[in-house]
Design a protein around this motif. Structure first.
Motif, short mmCIF file in Angstrom:
data_model
loop_
_atom_site.label_atom_id
_atom_site.label_comp_id
_atom_site.label_asym_id
_atom_site.label_seq_id
_atom_site.Cartn_x
_atom_site.Cartn_y
_atom_site.Cartn_z
N ILE A 249 5.58 22.81 23.55
CA ILE A 249 4.44 23.81 23.29
C ILE A 249 3.07 23.44 22.62
CG2 ILE A 249 5.43 25.04 21.44
CD1 ILE A 249 4.60 27.92 22.80
N LEU A 250 3.31 22.62 21.56
CA LEU A 250 2.06 22.05 20.83
C LEU A 250 1.46 20.94 21.32
CD1 LEU A 250 3.72 22.82 17.31
CD2 LEU A 250 1.79 23.97 18.12
N ALA A 251 2.01 20.45 22.55
CA ALA A 251 1.28 19.13 23.16
C ALA A 251 0.50 19.91 24.54
CB ALA A 251 2.23 18.05 23.55
N LYS A 252 1.28 20.79 25.15
CA LYS A 252 0.82 21.23 26.60
C LYS A 252 0.18 22.77 26.37
CE LYS A 252 4.35 18.52 28.88
NZ LYS A 252 5.73 18.63 29.64
N GLY A 253 0.42 23.46 25.40
CA GLY A 253 -0.20 24.71 25.16
C GLY A 253 0.66 25.71 25.97
N THR A 254 0.13 26.87 25.65
CA THR A 254 1.07 28.19 25.83
C THR A 254 0.81 28.75 27.48
OG1 THR A 254 -0.82 29.84 25.33
CG2 THR A 254 0.96 29.19 23.64
N GLU B 267 -4.03 30.56 19.11
CA GLU B 267 -5.27 30.61 18.16
C GLU B 267 -5.50 29.13 17.64
OE1 GLU B 267 -5.10 33.11 14.90
OE2 GLU B 267 -4.34 34.85 16.00
N MET B 268 -4.40 28.29 17.85
CA MET B 268 -4.55 26.97 17.46
C MET B 268 -5.33 26.11 18.43
SD MET B 268 -0.88 26.05 15.68
CE MET B 268 -0.42 26.92 14.18
N GLU B 269 -5.06 26.65 19.85
CA GLU B 269 -5.55 25.89 20.84
C GLU B 269 -7.10 26.32 21.15
OE1 GLU B 269 -3.20 26.49 25.08
OE2 GLU B 269 -2.21 27.90 23.87
N GLN B 270 -7.48 27.32 20.88
CA GLN B 270 -8.80 28.02 20.93
C GLN B 270 -9.51 27.11 19.68
OE1 GLN B 270 -8.35 32.19 20.10
NE2 GLN B 270 -7.31 32.29 22.39
N LEU C 168 -6.71 25.17 11.06
CA LEU C 168 -5.50 25.24 11.75
C LEU C 168 -4.22 25.62 10.51
CD1 LEU C 168 -5.54 22.19 13.65
CD2 LEU C 168 -5.44 24.32 14.70
N MET C 169 -4.62 24.92 9.44
CA MET C 169 -3.51 25.07 8.31
C MET C 169 -2.92 26.52 8.10
SD MET C 169 -2.84 22.16 7.91
CE MET C 169 -1.69 22.10 6.64
N PRO C 170 -3.81 27.50 8.14
CA PRO C 170 -3.70 28.94 7.95
C PRO C 170 -2.89 29.72 8.99
CG PRO C 170 -5.87 28.51 7.11
CD PRO C 170 -5.42 27.35 8.02
N LEU C 171 -3.05 28.92 9.96
CA LEU C 171 -2.50 29.46 11.12
C LEU C 171 -0.83 29.47 11.56
CD1 LEU C 171 -5.32 28.60 13.91
CD2 LEU C 171 -4.94 30.84 12.72
N ALA C 172 -0.27 28.75 10.49
CA ALA C 172 1.34 28.47 10.60
C ALA C 172 1.72 30.06 10.66
CB ALA C 172 1.87 27.95 9.36
N ALA C 173 2.83 30.24 11.47
CA ALA C 173 3.56 31.55 11.45
C ALA C 173 4.20 31.82 10.11
CB ALA C 173 4.54 31.53 12.46
N ALA C 174 4.56 33.18 9.88
CA ALA C 174 4.92 33.87 8.78
C ALA C 174 6.57 32.99 8.68
CB ALA C 174 4.93 34.96 8.40
#
Length: 318
Positions: free
Chosen positions: A222-227, A248-251, A306-312
């Protein structure tokens, strides 16, 4: 075409092994459609290994359980063509439980290692891991005559030069590092742009002098090809919050014209605690593509987004 960039080699903990920051993962080589969603023909798998052996990457990781041994068979076929691993090349594999019976005894560890050597066409491997010990209790793993003891005996007998542990749950892996002198660690899907479960485990391993190898920086794709292409994380359906964060990371990456895959890979590569990062590769051309992703320029402004976009934490694998 410009030549592939050289990769510096780093010490893997206290093993004495020197490995590149990129490690090719052998999971897809043997065809694991249940995990990756596609088949890999045998010749393509062998040709991929040929390209790895000719590349700047000197680290290749596989397992006895990957596609019922086909990953090791394809690696072995490529090694047979070259007369064995190149000088300084580090090949690691893993001992596994019997997937048919669940047996993960000391005797099974020996059978697994012996079968791996036959498939690879080798007398020994530089690095041998206990794989997925979460399938039995910690007490059973550590019992006299059990799999951990058998693994260390294989090292003492010269079947493996060094031994490690590779698995999922970070609390369990930390316990293994506390209770046995493992030399290397593989954690997977738990240190990525979106999931930071392994934070304390990485610190603990480094403090103990254990070499850290980080697997699955793309979270299974998912972090290579996107959602729009992949909706799973760690080979299971991703929850809505994980999907939202990745979008959000993709954007953010699109705003800076940076491939999401480059950011996901370099998130692991730039961490000084991680000696090497495993990327599963199943096509010859992916070797050069992965090297390019590792070298892609990423501005500090993008990292700040990007760094603050990690999930909880409640959405992490743990």
């Amino acid at each position: 075409m410009s030549p592939e960039p050289a990769l510096p080699r780093r010490p893997l903990g206290g093993t004495g092994l020197a490995v590149t920051s990129l490690c090719v993962g052998g999971g897809p080589l043997g065809s694991m459609p249940q995990n990756f969603g596609y088949e890999v023909p045998a010749e393509r798998g062998v040709d991929t290994v040929r390209h790895v052996l000719d590349s700047p990457i000197n680290f290749l990781d596989t397992s006895a359980s990957y596609s019922d041994g086909d990953s090791e068979r394809r690696i072995g076929a490529a090694l047979a063509e070259t007369g064995g691993p190149p000088e300084g090349f580090v090949l690691s594999t893993k001992v596994d439980r019997d997937t048919a019976t669940g047996d993960f005894s000391g005797d099974q560890v020996r059978r697994s290692a012996e079968a791996s050597l036959r498939r690879l066409g080798l007398d020994q491997v530089p690095l041998l891991y206990l794989h997925d010990p979460e399938h039995i209790s910690f007490e059973a793993a550590m019992a006299p005559g059990g799999p951990v003891q058998a693994l260390f005996e294989l090292r003492d007998e010269g079947i493996a030069q060094h031994v490690g542990v590779a698995g999922g749950p970070v609390g369990l892996l930390a316990r293994f590092l506390r209770e046995a002198p493992f030399e290397a660690l593989i954690t997977h899907n738990r240190w990525t742009l979106v999931d930071r479960s392994a934070e304390d485990l990485l610190d603990d391993a480094v403090q103990r002098g254990v070499g850290v190898v980080n697997g699955a920086p793309f979270g299974g794709g998912i972090l290579a090809k996107g959602t729009s292409t992949v909706t799973k994380y760690a080979y299971r359906s991703a929850d809505a919050e994980i999907l939202r964060r990745v979008r959000e990371m993709e954007q953010a990456c699109q705003r800076y014209s940076v491939p999401l895959a480059a950011a996901a890979l370099q998130f692991s590569l730039r961490d000084p605690r991680i000696t090497s990062t495993i990327v599963g590769i199943s096509r010859p051309e992916r070797v050069a593509e992965t090297l390019r992703l590792a070298q892609h320029s990423i501005p500090e402004q993008l990292w700040a987004e990007l760094m603050p976009l990690a999930a909880a934490p409640k959405h992490w694998q743990w």
